[in-house]
Motif scaffolding. Structure first.
Motif, PDB file in Angstrom:
ATOM      1  N   ALA A 255       0.975  -1.046   0.145  1.00 37.48           N
ATOM      2  CA  ALA A 255       0.120  -0.006   0.015  1.00 37.48           C
ATOM      3  C   ALA A 255       0.764   1.142   0.045  1.00 37.48           C
ATOM      4  N   LEU A 256       0.511   2.290  -0.759  1.00 38.54           N
ATOM      5  CA  LEU A 256       1.282   3.587  -0.712  1.00 38.54           C
ATOM      6  C   LEU A 256       0.582   4.550   0.309  1.00 38.54           C
ATOM      7  N   GLU A 257      -0.527   4.267   0.662  1.00 34.90           N
ATOM      8  CA  GLU A 257      -1.388   5.274   1.668  1.00 34.90           C
ATOM      9  C   GLU A 257      -0.413   5.484   3.056  1.00 34.90           C
ATOM     10  N   MET A 258      -0.399   6.524   3.517  1.00 40.13           N
ATOM     11  CA  MET A 258       0.324   6.573   4.944  1.00 40.13           C
ATOM     12  C   MET A 258      -0.736   6.762   5.979  1.00 40.13           C
ATOM     13  N   GLU A 259      -0.465   6.288   7.104  1.00 39.22           N
ATOM     14  CA  GLU A 259      -1.528   6.395   8.256  1.00 39.22           C
ATOM     15  C   GLU A 259      -0.615   6.353   9.401  1.00 39.22           C
ATOM     16  N   VAL A 260      -1.326   7.286  10.510  1.00 40.75           N
ATOM     17  CA  VAL A 260      -0.692   7.159  11.742  1.00 40.75           C
ATOM     18  C   VAL A 260      -0.693   6.158  12.699  1.00 40.75           C
ATOM     19  N   SER A 261       0.508   5.721  13.237  1.00 38.34           N
ATOM     20  CA  SER A 261       0.473   4.330  13.580  1.00 38.34           C
ATOM     21  C   SER A 261       0.804   4.381  15.182  1.00 38.34           C
ATOM     22  N   LYS A 262       0.901   5.630  15.869  1.00 37.33           N
ATOM     23  CA  LYS A 262       1.273   5.678  17.315  1.00 37.33           C
ATOM     24  C   LYS A 262       0.915   7.125  17.644  1.00 37.33           C
ATOM     25  N   PRO A 263       0.708   7.224  19.055  1.00 37.20           N
ATOM     26  CA  PRO A 263       0.615   8.490  19.820  1.00 37.20           C
ATOM     27  C   PRO A 263       1.581   9.799  19.459  1.00 37.20           C
ATOM     28  N   LEU A 264       1.411  10.667  19.301  1.00 41.77           N
ATOM     29  CA  LEU A 264       2.314  12.114  19.173  1.00 41.77           C
ATOM     30  C   LEU A 264       3.140  12.084  20.267  1.00 41.77           C
ATOM     31  N   LEU A 265       2.741  11.868  21.568  1.00 41.45           N
ATOM     32  CA  LEU A 265       3.553  11.948  22.686  1.00 41.45           C
ATOM     33  C   LEU A 265       3.782  10.658  23.259  1.00 41.45           C
ATOM     34  N   ASP A 266       5.163  10.321  23.651  1.00 36.57           N
ATOM     35  CA  ASP A 266       5.407   9.067  24.514  1.00 36.57           C
ATOM     36  C   ASP A 266       5.615   9.233  25.798  1.00 36.57           C
ATOM     37  N   PHE A 267       4.516   9.124  26.622  1.00 31.53           N
ATOM     38  CA  PHE A 267       4.626   9.039  28.110  1.00 31.53           C
ATOM     39  C   PHE A 267       5.735   8.036  28.745  1.00 31.53           C
ATOM     40  N   GLU A 268       5.466   6.870  28.100  1.00 36.57           N
ATOM     41  CA  GLU A 268       6.118   5.843  28.636  1.00 36.57           C
ATOM     42  C   GLU A 268       7.744   5.947  28.458  1.00 36.57           C
ATOM     43  N   ALA A 269       8.258   6.739  27.322  1.00 37.65           N
ATOM     44  CA  ALA A 269       9.777   6.796  27.017  1.00 37.65           C
ATOM     45  C   ALA A 269      10.063   7.932  28.380  1.00 37.65           C
ATOM     46  N   LEU A 270       9.141   8.791  28.709  1.00 31.20           N
ATOM     47  CA  LEU A 270       9.559   9.583  29.790  1.00 31.20           C
ATOM     48  C   LEU A 270       9.668   9.147  31.099  1.00 31.20           C
ATOM     49  N   LYS A 271       8.614   8.286  31.342  1.00 25.54           N
ATOM     50  CA  LYS A 271       8.729   7.664  32.608  1.00 25.54           C
ATOM     51  C   LYS A 271       9.596   6.480  32.678  1.00 25.54           C
ATOM     52  N   LYS A 272      10.115   5.814  31.641  1.00 23.03           N
ATOM     53  CA  LYS A 272      11.067   4.860  31.644  1.00 23.03           C
ATOM     54  C   LYS A 272      12.397   5.227  31.634  1.00 23.03           C
ATOM     55  N   SER A 273      12.833   6.746  31.183  1.00 27.69           N
ATOM     56  CA  SER A 273      13.868   7.094  30.721  1.00 27.69           C
ATOM     57  C   SER A 273      15.116   6.935  32.181  1.00 27.69           C
ATOM     58  N   LYS A 274      16.201   6.414  31.634  1.00 28.90           N
ATOM     59  CA  LYS A 274      17.489   6.205  32.483  1.00 28.90           C
ATOM     60  C   LYS A 274      17.740   7.305  33.087  1.00 28.90           C
ATOM     61  N   ASP A 275      17.392   8.803  32.567  1.00 30.48           N
ATOM     62  CA  ASP A 275      18.154  10.039  33.122  1.00 30.48           C
ATOM     63  C   ASP A 275      17.083  10.425  34.175  1.00 30.48           C
ATOM     64  N   ASP A 276      17.619  11.140  35.319  1.00 30.42           N
ATOM     65  CA  ASP A 276      16.663  11.547  36.367  1.00 30.42           C
ATOM     66  C   ASP A 276      15.770  12.708  35.962  1.00 30.42           C
ATOM     67  N   PRO A 277      16.207  13.737  35.069  1.00 26.16           N
ATOM     68  CA  PRO A 277      15.280  14.947  34.840  1.00 26.16           C
ATOM     69  C   PRO A 277      14.009  14.414  34.191  1.00 26.16           C
ATOM     70  N   PRO A 278      14.003  13.574  33.169  1.00 23.64           N
ATOM     71  CA  PRO A 278      12.774  13.221  32.741  1.00 23.64           C
ATOM     72  C   PRO A 278      12.071  12.439  33.521  1.00 23.64           C
ATOM     73  N   LYS A 279      12.520  11.404  34.328  1.00 22.40           N
ATOM     74  CA  LYS A 279      11.705  10.813  35.477  1.00 22.40           C
ATOM     75  C   LYS A 279      11.091  11.748  36.237  1.00 22.40           C
ATOM     76  N   LYS A 280      11.794  12.748  36.569  1.00 22.62           N
ATOM     77  CA  LYS A 280      11.007  13.493  37.867  1.00 22.62           C
ATOM     78  C   LYS A 280      10.087  14.697  37.024  1.00 22.62           C
ATOM     79  N   LYS A 281      10.398  14.852  36.032  1.00 23.39           N
ATOM     80  CA  LYS A 281       9.041  15.538  35.112  1.00 23.39           C
ATOM     81  C   LYS A 281       7.784  14.751  35.120  1.00 23.39           C
TER      82      LYS A 281
END
Length: 236
Positions: free
Chosen positions: A155-181
């Motif tokens: 297929a040639l048509e495009m579609e949105v496949s996932k959310p625009l904002l990834d909350f899980e990546a922020l939650k599981k980040s190894k860096d402290d600032p994103p986790k605290k945010k």
């Protein structure tokens, strides 16, 4: 009272508390998105554009974060208040950020589009006195739509496949600032934010023949709602 009765009571209270915490948790996943209008107004005023350019956005009243996050795209409205100037929107010069501030290319969504993501996007024109409405998202959330027939061509048509904002990546980040945010967002102490850099070109008597490009940074504020907002009888 039997000697076992206090133990039964304690177990009963623990079970009730656990059940109530699960109920609260199931409703505790909604947030709102709003434009920081003061920052946008100040930018327009600094460039003497308040009587020429109007910018607005269309978001749902609320969203859920997690696997079922519905924020996958949003609407942008650009109004040409002038009767003597034209406004061009240069989509390839627009960018949006994620929750960690990473810049991403903006893609204008056209129903049934088959454009290659590597191609340049055609600019949009806003005529004097008119308003342009488009739906946009980030390039990295798009993918080719899977063909319904396995034997069919790709297929040639495009579609949105996932959310625009990834909350899980922020939650599981190894860096402290994103986790605290994320933790402060969940606790409703601080909001989260992302932004859109909107690239416009103005053409008219006071601008160059090809148009003078201006950049407007639109800041969006994400505020987590209290868990009571998720109850079925509250308006959505």
């Amino acid at each position: 009272m039997r000697s076992i009765d206090p133990i039964i009571l304690v177990i009963y209270l623990i079970v009730i508390t656990w059940a109530l915490s699960k109920i609260v948790s199931s409703f505790n996943d909604e947030y709102t998105v709003s434009l920081d209008e003061e920052i946008l107004k100040q930018q327009l005023a600094d460039q003497n554009l308040q009587d020429i350019v109007g910018v607005g956005f269309d978001f749902e009243k609320r969203y859920e974060f997690g696997k079922d996050d519905k924020l996958k795209q949003f609407g942008v409205k650009v109004t040409n208040k002038s009767q003597t100037h034209s406004i061009y929107i240069d989509w390839d010069y627009c960018a949006t950020t994620d929750l960690q501030g990473r810049s991403r290319r903006v893609t204008r969504l056209i129903p049934g589009t088959t454009l290659d993501l590597f191609q340049n996007q055609v600019f949009s024109t806003v005529a004097p006195g008119a308003t342009l409405k488009e739906i946009i998202t980030a390039e990295d959330v798009l993918k080719r739509k899977e063909p319904k027939d396995k034997d069919a061509a790709v297929a040639l048509e495009m579609e949105v496949s996932k959310p625009l904002l990834d909350f899980e990546a922020l939650k599981k980040s190894k860096d402290d600032p994103p986790k605290k945010k994320y933790a402060r967002f969940i606790s409703r102490i601080d909001p989260l934010e992302f932004s859109l850099d909107l690239a416009l070109r103005l053409i008219g008597s006071t601008y160059s023949a090809e148009g003078d490009r201006i950049q407007l940074r639109c800041k969006f504020i994400l505020k987590k709602l209290p868990w009571q907002a998720g109850l079925p009888w509250n308006p959505r």
